[in-house]
Write a protein that holds these residues in place. Structure first.
Motif, short mmCIF file in Angstrom:
data_model
loop_
_atom_site.label_atom_id
_atom_site.label_comp_id
_atom_site.label_asym_id
_atom_site.label_seq_id
_atom_site.Cartn_x
_atom_site.Cartn_y
_atom_site.Cartn_z
N THR A 113 10.07 4.42 7.71
CA THR A 113 9.00 4.64 8.69
C THR A 113 9.19 3.83 9.96
OG1 THR A 113 7.67 2.93 7.61
CG2 THR A 113 7.32 5.21 6.89
N LYS A 119 0.82 -1.22 0.00
CA LYS A 119 0.00 0.00 0.00
C LYS A 119 0.85 1.28 0.00
CE LYS A 119 -0.66 -0.03 5.05
NZ LYS A 119 -1.67 -0.01 6.14
N PHE A 120 2.14 1.13 0.28
CA PHE A 120 3.03 2.30 0.29
C PHE A 120 4.04 2.27 -0.87
CE2 PHE A 120 2.29 1.86 5.04
CZ PHE A 120 1.32 2.87 5.07
N LYS A 167 8.19 3.71 3.00
CA LYS A 167 7.20 3.97 1.95
C LYS A 167 7.87 4.76 0.83
CE LYS A 167 5.39 8.09 4.36
NZ LYS A 167 4.18 8.72 4.92
#
Length: 660
Positions: free
Chosen positions: A120, A104-105, A132
């Motif tokens: 992160t 998703k990143f 990300k």
């Protein structure tokens, strides 16, 4: 607990080194951290360590107890897609771990694309950090991607924010009201002297003789502060960047090109707003009087270093072309020689470390590299700019208002002693009483025009502190100057732009007790940010130069060159060629075995061979990594190794994959 604080420098193999900040009288060297005792530290982290082993082969070993501050927040690398996201493999060899990117990143990055990843979650001990994707730079196969990666890894961006561009587009040409309060120098014989490829012309010069025979030198500098207003979007972006970055064949400017190459640049035949330093100088080179004034000029000739040098060498065609300023150019040479003589007399250190001149084709491919040669014309501009910078700094030091100085602190005693010890080892005479600039100058004179001179210049530079910007004046050691600043390049350096703004406020009577504290805070912050970004730009430019040098040498596999030993380490010797390319001969590629490294004497030796700085060697190009800017050499008299290299080269030409 007898702990030490320092910065962790990692190695791809898992171990690392820490340079202690709170060094003791023992003057500890870098402390090795074995892989099992790194404890999650990454390259650039500030860590707390303790010594776990006594010196072994003169190297202390330690353990990371605590990570005090993370040094790396973003990483540039190549992305490889996985079923649950992907992994970024950092370009930096010293960043010893890869970064996991959840799907998703990932910004839907594809395998083989170069990306910027923000970390992160840092590893606790042995697990992989997470991050990300912030930006997809392009495919690793795309032309110019390497330079883009270098720029981004050091925090530099080609594009400007939209609001900055909007402000730049609003800048208009000179209006009559802009000339109010300015001295009119438009009829003066003002010229600029720059490199052939320069597009951002910061400064121009003029020289006249007064009735009493004195020189009247004018240094006219683009008034960038007229267009880049305090606290504007342009100003904030300029402070953030703090400097232009120059790569072979391209530049990442501090200001949008509408300003840097347009209205601010002192282009030939164009009216331009400037700040001028007018100095009255006697025949001995002493500045008897000076003034700093807002002005307007017209650059009569946009001249190049090569043209001016040719004129001074009596090129009749160019003398005719520039007949209106020929006499002035001759006077400029005379004055520059007087100024240079004075600087040398006071102990100013003249380090001759040539930069590399890159010749590129229309596709940006390097077709030749060579050292930039210092000429009569570069001497003229250097001396005039130095004098203007000193004059401005002295004026405002005595005015006692907040300012930004260019300072150079005295060398650390331990580093200075190591350098002087090396010089003594070469049989040079060293002043034992006083390690001042004259001691350095004396050594340079003793090696002048010898094989060891280029190396001595570099070793001397490494022994000294790096110049920086500060809000307090502590002088400039290398120039042997009590007062120095950067005033002459406001298009490409933020301190110069800030100084222009301070000067104009002072001249217009806008400084009072109410805004003095605010100005002091501004100078401290601007000096700190400018020093930080200057260091980043230096690293980026060095990496880009190395990349292009490697690109040029990539098709020279097997060719033999003469070079000199420019660096000595425990893992091999570095050799620099006359064209400025530098490569490594690894210890395992040197004849024999059981080499001993003597760091204080810069010597690598065994029972049969000794290698030291300045030594001439004939070397052959053994391999090139043009993606990382690394070149490997072998000794040219190693016939067996050389034959293997040439054989491998022929195999590679037939299309087979070769690992050198």
């Amino acid at each position: 607990m007898d702990t030490l604080k320092g910065k962790f420098c990692a190695n791809r193999k898992g171990f690392g080194f820490v340079t202690p900040e709170n060094d003791t009288e023992d003057k500890l060297e870098d402390i090795m951290i074995p892989p099992s005792l790194v404890n999650g530290a990454l390259n650039g982290d500030t860590v707390l360590i303790r010594i776990v082993a006594k010196p072994k082969f003169k190297r202390m070993e330690g353990e990371v107890l605590k990570i005090l501050e993370r040094g790396v927040k973003t990483v540039v690398g190549v992305f490889k897609a996985k079923h649950n996201g992907g992994v970024v493999y950092p370009n930096d060899d010293n960043f010893a771990v890869n970064i996991f990117i959840p799907f998703k990143f990932s910004l839907q990055a594809k395998t083989g694309q170069m990306v910027v990843a923000e970390i992160t979650s840092y590893p606790k001990k042995f697990n992989m950090p997470e991050g990300k994707i912030k930006e997809i730079l392009g495919g690793m196969w795309e032309p110019g991607i390497e330079l883009k990666c270098i720029a981004r890894s050091h925090g530099f961006y080609e594009k400007f924010p939209q609001e900055v561009l909007q402000e730049a587009n609003k800048v208009s040409f000179i209006k009559p009201i802009d000339l109010d309060g300015r001295e009119d120098f438009r009829n003066k014989p003002i010229i600029s002297i720059d490199g052939e490829d320069a597009k951002d012309l910061d400064d121009a010069v003029s020289l006249e003789k007064s009735d009493d025979g004195m020189f009247i030198l004018g240094v006219h500098v683009a008034d960038v502060s007229h267009y880049v207003r305090d606290e504007s979007a342009l100003d904030k972006e300029a402070l953030k960047r703090a400097t232009s970055v120059y790569f072979p064949g391209c530049v990442i400017p501090m200001l949008p090109t509408q300003l840097s190459n347009g209205i601010c640049s002192l282009n030939e035949g164009c009216e331009r707003l400037t700040l001028s330093v007018i100095m009255k100088i006697d025949e001995k080179g002493k500045v008897c009087d000076s003034k700093i004034v807002p002005s307007v000029i017209i650059n009569k000739h946009r001249m190049t270093y090569n043209e001016v040098t040719a004129i001074l060498n009596q090129d009749e065609v160019l003398i005719e072309k520039y007949s209106d300023v020929y006499g002035m150019i001759k006077d400029m040479l005379s004055l520059s020689r007087i100024l240079l003589k004075n600087r040398k007399a006071r102990g100013s250190i003249e380090l001759d470390i040539p930069e590399t001149k890159f010749e590129l084709d229309n596709n940006g491919k390097v077709i030749n590299i060579s050292p930039y040669l210092r000429t009569l014309s570069t001497q003229i501009i250097e001396e005039f700019m130095l004098l203007a910078n000193e004059t401005v700094a002295e004026t405002f030091a005595y005015a006692d208002i907040p300012f930004i100085y260019r300072v150079h602190t005295n060398p650390e005693e331990a580093k200075a002693e190591k350098f002087f010890s090396f010089a003594r080892g070469l049989g040079l005479k060293v002043n034992k009483q006083n390690f001042d600039t004259n001691s350095y100058v004396s050594i340079l004179k003793q090696v002048e025009n010898t094989d060891v001179e280029p190396v001595m210049n570099r070793i001397m530079l490494r022994s000294m502190q790096k110049a920086e910007y500060r809000a307090e004046n502590i002088g400039h050691f290398g120039l042997a100057s009590k007062f120095y600043c950067h005033f002459t390049s406001p298009i490409r350096r933020y301190p110069d732009l800030a100084i222009h703004r301070i000067i104009k406020k002072y001249l217009h009577g806008e400084l009072n007790s109410l805004n003095m504290d605010k100005l002091k805070e501004f100078t401290v912050n601007a000096a700190s940010q400018s020093s930080k970004m200057e260091r980043a730009a230096d690293l980026a430019e060095r990496e880009a130069d190395d990349l292009k040098k490697a690109e040029y040498m990539a098709n020279k596999i097997g060719e033999v060159y003469e070079g000199i030993v420019s660096g000595v380490t425990y893992f091999g010797i570095f050799v620099e060629l006359k064209n400025t390319a530098e490569g490594l001969i690894r210890t395992e590629d040197l004849p024999g075995c059981d080499y001993e490294f003597l760091p204080d004497k810069y010597i690598l030796r065994n029972d049969f061979q000794t290698y030291t700085l300045g030594q001439k060697l004939n070397v052959a190009v053994a391999g090139v990594d043009d993606k990382k800017g690394k070149i490997n050499f072998v000794l040219a008299d190693d016939s067996c190794r050389l034959n293997d290299i040439k054989k491998d080269k022929n195999i590679k030409r037939k299309g087979k994959k070769l690992k050198l």
